[in-house]
Enzyme design. Structure first.
Site, PDB file in Angstrom:
ATOM      1  N   GLU A 105       0.830  -1.213   0.000  1.00  0.00           N
ATOM      2  CA  GLU A 105       0.000   0.000   0.000  1.00  0.00           C
ATOM      3  C   GLU A 105       0.859   1.255   0.000  1.00  0.00           C
ATOM      4  O   GLU A 105       2.020   1.224   0.395  1.00  0.00           O
ATOM      5  CB  GLU A 105      -0.889   0.023   1.251  1.00  0.00           C
ATOM      6  CG  GLU A 105      -2.363  -0.195   0.975  1.00  0.00           C
ATOM      7  CD  GLU A 105      -3.041   0.913   0.177  1.00  0.00           C
ATOM      8  OE1 GLU A 105      -2.402   1.580  -0.657  1.00  0.00           O
ATOM      9  OE2 GLU A 105      -4.248   1.093   0.375  1.00  0.00           O
ATOM     10  N   ASP A 106       0.253   2.342  -0.468  1.00  0.00           N
ATOM     11  CA  ASP A 106       0.939   3.621  -0.430  1.00  0.00           C
ATOM     12  C   ASP A 106       0.842   4.259   0.954  1.00  0.00           C
ATOM     13  O   ASP A 106       1.825   4.717   1.515  1.00  0.00           O
ATOM     14  CB  ASP A 106       0.358   4.571  -1.501  1.00  0.00           C
ATOM     15  CG  ASP A 106      -1.178   4.609  -1.494  1.00  0.00           C
ATOM     16  OD1 ASP A 106      -1.813   3.929  -0.664  1.00  0.00           O
ATOM     17  OD2 ASP A 106      -1.749   5.328  -2.336  1.00  0.00           O
ATOM     18  N   ASP A 124      -2.411  10.760  -4.924  1.00  0.00           N
ATOM     19  CA  ASP A 124      -2.973  11.809  -5.766  1.00  0.00           C
ATOM     20  C   ASP A 124      -3.812  12.809  -5.000  1.00  0.00           C
ATOM     21  O   ASP A 124      -4.280  12.545  -3.887  1.00  0.00           O
ATOM     22  CB  ASP A 124      -3.876  11.181  -6.842  1.00  0.00           C
ATOM     23  CG  ASP A 124      -5.207  10.704  -6.257  1.00  0.00           C
ATOM     24  OD1 ASP A 124      -5.179   9.912  -5.287  1.00  0.00           O
ATOM     25  OD2 ASP A 124      -6.270  11.127  -6.742  1.00  0.00           O
ATOM     26  N   ARG A 163       0.441  12.051  -8.846  1.00  0.00           N
ATOM     27  CA  ARG A 163       0.931  10.676  -8.623  1.00  0.00           C
ATOM     28  C   ARG A 163       2.359  10.508  -9.126  1.00  0.00           C
ATOM     29  O   ARG A 163       3.115   9.697  -8.610  1.00  0.00           O
ATOM     30  CB  ARG A 163       0.035   9.662  -9.347  1.00  0.00           C
ATOM     31  CG  ARG A 163      -1.378   9.540  -8.787  1.00  0.00           C
ATOM     32  CD  ARG A 163      -2.037   8.281  -9.356  1.00  0.00           C
ATOM     33  NE  ARG A 163      -3.481   8.262  -9.179  1.00  0.00           N
ATOM     34  CZ  ARG A 163      -4.122   7.844  -8.081  1.00  0.00           C
ATOM     35  NH1 ARG A 163      -3.442   7.421  -7.041  1.00  0.00           N
ATOM     36  NH2 ARG A 163      -5.443   7.853  -8.019  1.00  0.00           N
ATOM     37  N   ASP A 208      -4.306   5.603   6.348  1.00  0.00           N
ATOM     38  CA  ASP A 208      -4.860   6.796   6.993  1.00  0.00           C
ATOM     39  C   ASP A 208      -5.713   6.316   8.168  1.00  0.00           C
ATOM     40  O   ASP A 208      -5.205   6.071   9.253  1.00  0.00           O
ATOM     41  CB  ASP A 208      -5.654   7.569   5.925  1.00  0.00           C
ATOM     42  CG  ASP A 208      -6.141   8.927   6.390  1.00  0.00           C
ATOM     43  OD1 ASP A 208      -5.694   9.402   7.437  1.00  0.00           O
ATOM     44  OD2 ASP A 208      -6.986   9.528   5.701  1.00  0.00           O
TER      45      ASP A 208
HETATM   46  P1  IMP Z   1      -7.998   4.627   4.866  1.00  0.00           P
HETATM   47  O1  IMP Z   1      -9.055   3.580   4.675  1.00  0.00           O
HETATM   48  O2  IMP Z   1      -8.539   5.817   5.614  1.00  0.00           O
HETATM   49  O3  IMP Z   1      -6.746   4.094   5.522  1.00  0.00           O
HETATM   50  O4  IMP Z   1      -7.696   5.200   3.428  1.00  0.00           O
HETATM   51  C1  IMP Z   1      -6.556   4.931   2.756  1.00  0.00           C
HETATM   52  C2  IMP Z   1      -6.644   5.459   1.342  1.00  0.00           C
HETATM   53  O5  IMP Z   1      -7.039   6.839   1.327  1.00  0.00           O
HETATM   54  C3  IMP Z   1      -5.271   5.433   0.717  1.00  0.00           C
HETATM   55  O6  IMP Z   1      -5.034   4.217   0.048  1.00  0.00           O
HETATM   56  C4  IMP Z   1      -5.308   6.619  -0.216  1.00  0.00           C
HETATM   57  O7  IMP Z   1      -5.857   6.234  -1.448  1.00  0.00           O
HETATM   58  C5  IMP Z   1      -6.226   7.591   0.451  1.00  0.00           C
HETATM   59  N1  IMP Z   1      -5.486   8.595   1.247  1.00  0.00           N
HETATM   60  C6  IMP Z   1      -5.403   8.679   2.582  1.00  0.00           C
HETATM   61  N2  IMP Z   1      -4.642   9.713   2.976  1.00  0.00           N
HETATM   62  C7  IMP Z   1      -4.215  10.315   1.837  1.00  0.00           C
HETATM   63  C8  IMP Z   1      -3.360  11.472   1.576  1.00  0.00           C
HETATM   64  O8  IMP Z   1      -2.829  12.151   2.467  1.00  0.00           O
HETATM   65  N3  IMP Z   1      -3.151  11.759   0.265  1.00  0.00           N
HETATM   66  C9  IMP Z   1      -3.697  11.038  -0.764  1.00  0.00           C
HETATM   67  N4  IMP Z   1      -4.492   9.962  -0.556  1.00  0.00           N
HETATM   68  C10 IMP Z   1      -4.743   9.597   0.723  1.00  0.00           C
HETATM   69 MG    MG Z   2      -4.242   3.466  -1.646  1.00  0.00          MG
END
Ligand code: IMP
Ligand code: MG
Length: 186
Positions: A103-104, A163, A169, A107
């Site tokens: 994963e990138d 992005d 990206r 959050d």
């Molecule tokens: P989560 O389910 O809240 O952990 O969401 C994760 C996804 O939200 C990541 O895979 C990203 O696609 C997107 N995301 C969360 N934070 C960021 C950010 O700071 N910049 C860009 N995309 C983000």
């Molecule tokens: Mg992602």
């Protein structure tokens, strides 16, 4: 492109391309040691994970098979709801396989929490997570992350696959997006 090509669109570079690559090399050595018996199947989450996947897979000193999923989170706006829809599923059967999700960024953790359980329910032997970035102060669920590149603050970051409205990206570095770009304060 590099941060210098983006003028005032970024407020601060958090991690340069060189730092990201150096940290990925450290993680790769850990992954090689942990999976010495059999390489895992790398599962990248589209689209954000393409850069991490490309660099991690080439850094690994064993065969690295790759598969991809695309998921979208239901719910309002930019906030993750934890309810996930599969837009593109794996091509591989993961029964009895060791899976490493690539994963990138994590959050809230809701997306990966869901995805990990989903892959486990298909009979994978193990499912672990490797992420380039994590926002510890934003996490809403208890999620074990085996390989984590860097912990970052709860800011909106772009680059290295991440992005804003599909842009940024291809920025080599990871940077905090300047609030004026998305209509925020400052
Ligand atoms: P989560 O389910 O809240 O952990 O969401 C994760 C996804 O939200 C990541 O895979 C990203 O696609 C997107 N995301 C969360 N934070 C960021 C950010 O700071 N910049 C860009 N995309 C983000
Ligand atoms: Mg992602």
């Amino acid at each position: 492109m590099d941060a210098k090509h983006l003028g005032d669109e970024l407020s601060v570079v958090l991690h340069t391309e060189a730092e990201l690559h150096a940290r990925l090399a450290e993680l790769a050595r850990e992954i090689e040691a942990d999976y010495a018996d059999e390489p895992p199947l790398l599962v990248g989450v589209l689209k954000g994970a393409v850069m991490v996947m490309a660099d991690l897979a080439r850094e690994l000193r064993f065969h690295a098979q790759m598969d991809w999923m695309a998921v979208s989170s239901y719910g309002a706006g930019t906030k993750s709801s934890g309810v996930v829809k599969i837009l593109k599923d794996l091509d591989s059967d993961i029964t009895d396989r060791d899976v490493l999700i690539v994963e990138d960024i994590i959050d809230s953790g809701l997306t990966l929490h869901w995805l990990k359980e989903n892959l486990e329910s298909r009979g994978a032997r193990s499912v672990r997570i490797c992420t380039m970035l994590r926002k510890p102060d934003a996490m809403k669920v208890d999620l074990e992350v085996a390989y984590n590149g860097f912990d970052i603050p709860v800011d909106f970051v772009v680059g290295y696959g991440l992005d804003y409205a599909e842009d940024y990206r291809n920025l080599r570095d990871v940077a905090i997006l300047a609030p004026h770009v998305y209509g925020g304060e400052g």
